[in-house]
Write an enzyme that holds these catalytic residues in place. Structure first.
Site, mmCIF file in Angstrom:
data_model
loop_
_atom_site.group_PDB
_atom_site.id
_atom_site.type_symbol
_atom_site.label_atom_id
_atom_site.label_comp_id
_atom_site.label_asym_id
_atom_site.label_seq_id
_atom_site.Cartn_x
_atom_site.Cartn_y
_atom_site.Cartn_z
ATOM 1 N N HIS A 120 -6.924 -22.101 20.367
ATOM 2 C CA HIS A 120 -8.122 -21.553 19.720
ATOM 3 C C HIS A 120 -9.389 -22.339 19.997
ATOM 4 C CE1 HIS A 120 -5.303 -18.824 17.839
ATOM 5 N NE2 HIS A 120 -6.339 -18.018 17.878
ATOM 6 N N ARG A 163 -9.818 -8.067 11.814
ATOM 7 C CA ARG A 163 -8.424 -8.470 11.691
ATOM 8 C C ARG A 163 -8.250 -9.257 10.410
ATOM 9 N NH1 ARG A 163 -5.700 -12.325 16.051
ATOM 10 N NH2 ARG A 163 -6.944 -13.932 15.041
ATOM 11 N N GLU A 173 1.580 -8.109 19.329
ATOM 12 C CA GLU A 173 1.680 -9.484 19.845
ATOM 13 C C GLU A 173 3.107 -9.989 19.850
ATOM 14 O OE1 GLU A 173 -1.525 -11.857 18.005
ATOM 15 O OE2 GLU A 173 -0.966 -10.926 16.114
ATOM 16 N N ASN A 194 -2.454 -13.111 24.102
ATOM 17 C CA ASN A 194 -2.317 -14.573 23.958
ATOM 18 C C ASN A 194 -0.974 -14.900 23.321
ATOM 19 O OD1 ASN A 194 -4.938 -14.431 24.739
ATOM 20 N ND2 ASN A 194 -5.804 -14.827 22.728
ATOM 21 N N ASP A 195 -0.682 -14.189 22.231
ATOM 22 C CA ASP A 195 0.609 -14.409 21.592
ATOM 23 C C ASP A 195 1.723 -13.658 22.310
ATOM 24 O OD1 ASP A 195 0.342 -16.247 19.448
ATOM 25 O OD2 ASP A 195 -0.896 -14.786 18.403
ATOM 26 N N ARG A 249 1.782 -21.353 23.873
ATOM 27 C CA ARG A 249 0.471 -21.151 24.488
ATOM 28 C C ARG A 249 -0.401 -22.406 24.459
ATOM 29 N NH1 ARG A 249 -2.306 -16.939 20.139
ATOM 30 N NH2 ARG A 249 -4.355 -17.730 20.719
ATOM 31 N N CYS A 272 -7.158 -7.287 22.954
ATOM 32 C CA CYS A 272 -8.117 -8.306 22.525
ATOM 33 C C CYS A 272 -7.628 -9.705 22.888
ATOM 34 C CB CYS A 272 -8.398 -8.179 21.041
ATOM 35 S SG CYS A 272 -6.927 -8.290 20.033
HETATM 36 C C1 PEP Z 1 -3.753 -12.753 20.686
HETATM 37 O O1 PEP Z 1 -2.726 -13.278 20.242
HETATM 38 O O2 PEP Z 1 -3.842 -12.293 21.847
HETATM 39 C C2 PEP Z 1 -4.958 -12.668 19.860
HETATM 40 C C3 PEP Z 1 -6.014 -12.011 20.265
HETATM 41 O O3 PEP Z 1 -4.940 -13.318 18.656
HETATM 42 P P1 PEP Z 1 -5.147 -14.890 18.510
HETATM 43 O O4 PEP Z 1 -5.592 -15.423 19.846
HETATM 44 O O5 PEP Z 1 -6.183 -15.087 17.460
HETATM 45 O O6 PEP Z 1 -3.809 -15.360 18.098
HETATM 46 MG MG MG Z 2 -2.533 -13.665 18.155
#
Ligand code: PEP
Ligand code: MG
Length: 569
Positions: free
Chosen positions: A188, A331, A430, A453-454, A464, A501
């Site tokens: 993050h 979200r 995710e 991402n997840d 990650r 996203c």
């Molecule tokens: C994701 O997991 O792709 C996502 C957009 O959420 P975050 O990165 O906040 O976990």
């Molecule tokens: Mg996520």
């Protein structure tokens, strides 16, 4: 010269600031009766120094930011100077407890009393107590009390790791970029660096030990290198690249008001991911069609206690109004994983990314969810808001979450408070579980947004945020691509739409395959939007469909990249 992983592109030229997050290890030595006066003096001296530091902080913040921001330090001085606190510390020292431990115990006693009382103000006071206590203790132990909020101009911060709240604290008037020794490019802090548009390298091993505090530094997050004590030639070169980047960015602005359609007329929505209401301004400035992901957890992390419904409502309403009728997907709280909330006192877990995070926590703490849903619904009267839930793995969860939305709606109706009765509800995809049952989930929902991402970390079983296996974390892997395709197809079969996203949506090469798979909406950090738009405007949708078909049949991520490279050549 050191290398890392580029988390946010750009070049910064400044001075190294090594940030050491200190774990305070409290001493526990006995104090004999004859040593009580000297031990007590240790406390009173540290307290005087604390007050001196706080006074100077008060004055500098007053001059720079004004009375309201400075007030907090006035409150801290009152706590440090409090007679009751002094008496309680003395009593413990007299009972044989050393001064640092005595201060810790007294502060924690006060904190637990405050936390039992109701009201945001008192809970914030608890955090203030802790702040003051740790300052006094650090001074007694000879540790630095400088945080990230008080840095010199042109700083490039080097740290082993930065938490998202560290990153949120960075004063962008002073900090030009940052480097961490650990972490991957979807951690993050990395995501925030892209939103903040500051260059960042992560996973840059030994940065804090090989580079000295104060070293002149080029953070080159274009060519992936960190150059300490650069030569005049290296500096000239860095300035030239900086100027080129500025010019490129300027040139992209011509696409700001252009609709994203391929040559043959296929239309895509390009939206922005945001973490704060202020980020929505960058979304508008970069021509976003909407907000595809508002990560509300930063609103919760920036503070020392839970934000009230009113505070949340104000934030969501600001975003709705800034976007002026364009879609804003909010979200719900996605805490856990690498995002902590100190005041929630989440249990330490062995596998936080597989743990009590996101809706799992919210469903167990319905008062948190209700407050947030009411705030979102109230704000929906001021723009086009949509609700999105993270980390879903089952239809039953969707049913429960929708029941909570209905509850929140009913309570607002009873109070005659306006909201959008037809607010759309979607979920993030995710987890592999959600991919497998996408066809069932979509029946209960209006849309999906794929969180790569997840999803990538869960499909590949690769953390990650772990720089040691960062080379295995690859969203171009055909396994991830097939999952994405399955989700898009499931939504289309039900006449619904799918967005993305995760960071993958903002990758120019990935965008080609995703567009070819029929992804409807791409949401990314605002500065990436125009680059992706420029790319898609040049394309033909049937050629992209063919490209994505080939990629889905590739044997591995490298082959996928080769196919795209050949396509783009
Ligand atoms: C994701 O997991 O792709 C996502 C957009 O959420 P975050 O990165 O906040 O976990
Ligand atoms: Mg996520």
């Amino acid at each position: 010269m050191l290398n890392g992983i580029i988390a946010s592109e750009g070049i910064a030229i400044g001075k190294a600031v090594i940030h050491v997050a200190q774990e305070i290890s409290l001493p526990d030595y006995p104090v004999a009766p004859e040593n009580v006066p000297s031990e007590f003096a240790r406390f009173t001296q540290a307290r005087s120094e604390t007050i001196k530091q706080l006074d100077s902080l008060y004055n500098s913040v007053l001059a720079k930011l004004g009375e309201e921001e400075a007030e907090v330090f006035e409150g801290h001085m009152e706590i440090a100077d409090d007679e009751a606190l002094e008496e309680e510390v003395l009593e413990l020292i007299e009972s044989g407890i050393c001064a640092p431990l005595a201060v810790h115990k007294v502060i924690e006693n006060n904190v637990s009393t405050l936390l039992q009382l109701d009201g945001d103000y008192l809970r914030e006071r608890a955090a203030d107590f802790r702040d003051v206590g740790s300052r006094i203790i650090k001074i007694m132990l000879g540790l630095s009390t400088e945080g990230l909020s008080n840095l010199d101009d042109n700083s490039i911060v080097l740290a082993n790791d930065l938490t998202p709240s560290d990153t949120a604290q960075l004063d962008l008037n002073k900090v030009l970029g940052f480097v961490t020794e650990i972490g991957g490019c979807t951690s993050h802090s990395a995501i925030m660096a892209r939103s903040l548009e500051i260059p960042a390298l992560v996973g840059c091993q030994n940065a804090c030990s090989d580079i000295k505090h104060g070293d002149p530094l080029i953070l080159d997050a274009i060519n992936n290198r960190l150059i300490a004590n650069p030569t005049p030639e290296q500096l000239d070169e860095a300035v030239a690249v900086q100027n080129q980047l500025k010019a490129d960015k300027q040139a992209l602005l011509q696409y700001k008001d252009t609709t994203t359609v391929t040559k043959d007329g296929r239309h895509f929505e390009l939206c922005a991911n945001i973490g704060t209401p202020k980020d929505a301004e960058a979304a508008v400035a970069n021509g976003a069609d909407g907000i595809g992901l508002y990560r509300t957890e930063f609103l919760f992390m920036d503070r020392s206690s839970m934000p009230s419904e009113q505070i949340q409502f104000d934030a969501y309403k600001t975003v709705a109004q800034t976007m002026n009728g364009k879609s804003v997907i909010i979200r719900t709280l996605d805490i856990g994983g690498d995002k902590e909330l100190p005041y929630l006192e989440l249990p330490k877990e062995l596998n936080p990314f597989l743990g009590w995070r996101a809706i799992r926590m919210c469903l167990d703490r319905p008062e948190i969810l209700q407050t947030q849903l009411r705030a979102i619904l109230r704000a929906s009267a001021f723009g086009k808001l949509r609700i999105m839930f993270p980390m879903v793995i089952a239809v039953s969860e969707v049913k429960q979450l929708k029941a909570h939305v209905e509850n929140a709606k009913a309570s607002l109706r009873a109070e005659h408070i306006a909201f959008d009765e037809n607010i759309e509800i979607g979920i993030m995809i995710e987890t592999p579980a959600a991919v497998m049952i996408a066809d069932q989930l979509i029946e209960h929902l209006d849309f999906f947004s794929i969180g790569t991402n997840d999803l990538t970390q869960y499909i590949l079983a690769v953390d990650r945020g772990n720089e040691n296996i960062a080379h295995l974390y690859d969203s171009f892997s055909p396994s991830v691509l097939r999952a994405i395709k399955q989700v898009i197809d499931a939504s289309h079969a039900a006449g619904k739409w799918t967005g993305m996203c995760g960071e993958f949506a903002g990758d120019a090469q990935a965008a080609l395959i995703l567009a070819g798979m029929g992804l409807d909406e791409f949401s990314m950090s605002a500065p990436s939007i125009l680059k992706i738009k420029k790319e898609l405007l040049k394309q033909d949708s049937s050629e992209l469909a063919e490209l994505s078909r080939q990629c889905l049949h590739a044997q591995d991520a490298d082959e996928v990249r080769q196919i795209i490279a050949a396509f783009s050549a």
